[in-house]
Design an enzyme around this catalytic site. Sequence first.
Site, PDB file in Angstrom:
ATOM      1  N   ASN A 195       0.864  -1.170   0.000  1.00 48.84           N
ATOM      2  CA  ASN A 195       0.000   0.000   0.000  1.00 48.84           C
ATOM      3  C   ASN A 195       0.905   1.226   0.000  1.00 48.84           C
ATOM      4  O   ASN A 195       2.130   1.115   0.123  1.00 48.84           O
ATOM      5  CB  ASN A 195      -0.978  -0.017   1.179  1.00 48.84           C
ATOM      6  CG  ASN A 195      -0.284  -0.074   2.527  1.00 48.84           C
ATOM      7  OD1 ASN A 195       0.734   0.585   2.754  1.00 48.84           O
ATOM      8  ND2 ASN A 195      -0.822  -0.876   3.449  1.00 48.84           N
ATOM      9  N   LYS A 197       1.466   3.524   2.130  1.00 44.69           N
ATOM     10  CA  LYS A 197       2.219   3.729   3.366  1.00 44.69           C
ATOM     11  C   LYS A 197       3.450   2.829   3.382  1.00 44.69           C
ATOM     12  O   LYS A 197       4.553   3.271   3.728  1.00 44.69           O
ATOM     13  CB  LYS A 197       1.329   3.441   4.574  1.00 44.69           C
ATOM     14  CG  LYS A 197       2.005   3.669   5.911  1.00 44.69           C
ATOM     15  CD  LYS A 197       1.047   3.396   7.074  1.00 44.69           C
ATOM     16  CE  LYS A 197       1.739   3.608   8.413  1.00 44.69           C
ATOM     17  NZ  LYS A 197       0.816   3.330   9.556  1.00 44.69           N
ATOM     18  N   GLU A 198       3.277   1.564   3.003  1.00 47.43           N
ATOM     19  CA  GLU A 198       4.408   0.629   2.951  1.00 47.43           C
ATOM     20  C   GLU A 198       5.401   1.042   1.879  1.00 47.43           C
ATOM     21  O   GLU A 198       6.622   0.937   2.070  1.00 47.43           O
ATOM     22  CB  GLU A 198       3.890  -0.786   2.690  1.00 47.43           C
ATOM     23  CG  GLU A 198       3.073  -1.369   3.841  1.00 47.43           C
ATOM     24  CD  GLU A 198       2.266  -2.595   3.439  1.00 47.43           C
ATOM     25  OE1 GLU A 198       1.898  -3.371   4.342  1.00 47.43           O
ATOM     26  OE2 GLU A 198       2.000  -2.780   2.229  1.00 47.43           O
ATOM     27  N   ASP A 271      -5.305  -8.985   1.277  1.00 52.41           N
ATOM     28  CA  ASP A 271      -5.304 -10.422   0.973  1.00 52.41           C
ATOM     29  C   ASP A 271      -6.103 -10.700  -0.299  1.00 52.41           C
ATOM     30  O   ASP A 271      -5.704 -11.514  -1.138  1.00 52.41           O
ATOM     31  CB  ASP A 271      -5.918 -11.212   2.132  1.00 52.41           C
ATOM     32  CG  ASP A 271      -5.126 -11.092   3.419  1.00 52.41           C
ATOM     33  OD1 ASP A 271      -3.912 -10.814   3.345  1.00 52.41           O
ATOM     34  OD2 ASP A 271      -5.715 -11.282   4.494  1.00 52.41           O
TER      35      ASP A 271
END
Length: 485
Positions: A195, A197-198, A271
């Site tokens: 995402n 943020k990651e 997921d």
Amino acid sequence: MDFSSTRVLCIGDVMLDRFMHGSVERISPEAPVPVLRITSTHSMLGGAGNVAHNIADLGGTAILVGLIGHDDTAIALRTHLERVPGIVNALVESPHRPTICKTRFLAAQQQVVRTDDESHLPTQPAEEMLLQTMVATHITECGAVILSDYGKGVLSPAVIKHVIGLARQAGIPVFVDPKRLDFSVYAGATCITPNVKELSAAAHQRADDEASVIAAARIVMQQAEGASILATRSEKGMMLIEAPAEGRDDIAIHTVPARAREVFDVSGAGDTVIATLALAHASGLTLESAMRISNAAAGVVVSKAGTATLNVDELRAELDESAISNGSTGSARSLGEARSLVKKWKQLGLTVGFTNGCFDILHAGHVSLLNEARTRCDRLIVAVNTDASVSRLKGPTRPINGFEDRCTVLAGLRSVDCVVGFQEDTPLSVISVLLPDRLFKGADYREEDVVGGDVVRAAGGKVELIDLVPGRSTTGIVKKISTLT
């Protein structure tokens, strides 16, 4: 869209998600904390288990590899696996760690507290060996591999390197849902799905608009030695930064927006994304097409409460509603527009059906045939004779309704995804351009007499005949009207 023959190996942190529902009506006399009175409980597969569950619910087969303990949670987890026929249990039992269990306590659908039962010990060499052996046993059966990294220890650097190495030797694509800040550990993977943020944390720079997402992706792509990056951007949709391929020196950038909806719970959406992405790509779709399907799938699960999955019917329905479905617009499309639609639909793995006719006065027989045809394909194109064509076939008094009116009525049917006109006496030229997967005609024809049948079969498609509703015809309606005047 059929994933029944597609198998995906999923390795990662398998866990059990428990939910304790209740109500809070008072504060504890022992400490300033709420007292939760439990009224119901349930549990489900979590982590890599939820990834596997998504694959199975979409009709594929998941080989689930991970570590569990020798405890009651492991028994509960195995029971859940037995209830999902599309998951092959390839879990490794370890006496050195508990089965990961996350328990959420909720009041009025709001989390009060969460408890995590897990081990912080690194994976032991003996455990790594057992995991690697299990992967080697199953990997050649699969069309894709997923590394579901929740940072709980299963995907140690040694295990990651071993799995990616085996996959590359076998020519199997590897998809990674990352948790680490250093993406170099995923070197050799096909696609990594952080995402924003990651992605920002891994690249050590912001990733809040398209330009900064692309810049951050370039940085981590170098770390991961050329893996493509699929950045999930919440309400902004997804962006695929595809690694250079043969015949292309630079990255390719593809974006897809999220469809506006009420979001109930984002738990497990990542997921669903990686499960659908890997499953669709393993079934033969490009990364771009697989991204579009996974974006639609994520849209379905975030509208559900809790860690959720979806089935193929729900995915088809979402594609129908989303922009990528490109359904009918209320009038006939040009042949070029129809060809573009067919190309996009086929890239998404959708089965394209085709039928044709004058449809001068729409009646129950027409609607029955179109409805039945639509149940046998994912998208249905209807080719309509122009007015001049109808007159040549039916006589100078026909058509009763003009071409635009006939197309508008047909395009308004839920069973029809695209309407296209043709001026000739037969739709052979249209069929030759569109090359549908299924060609439908009424059962009053013989298969060998269906115009364009040889073209469709030569391209790998099928001709299918559909039973007619007795006593229904435009000619009969015209005659009945004439007796009333």
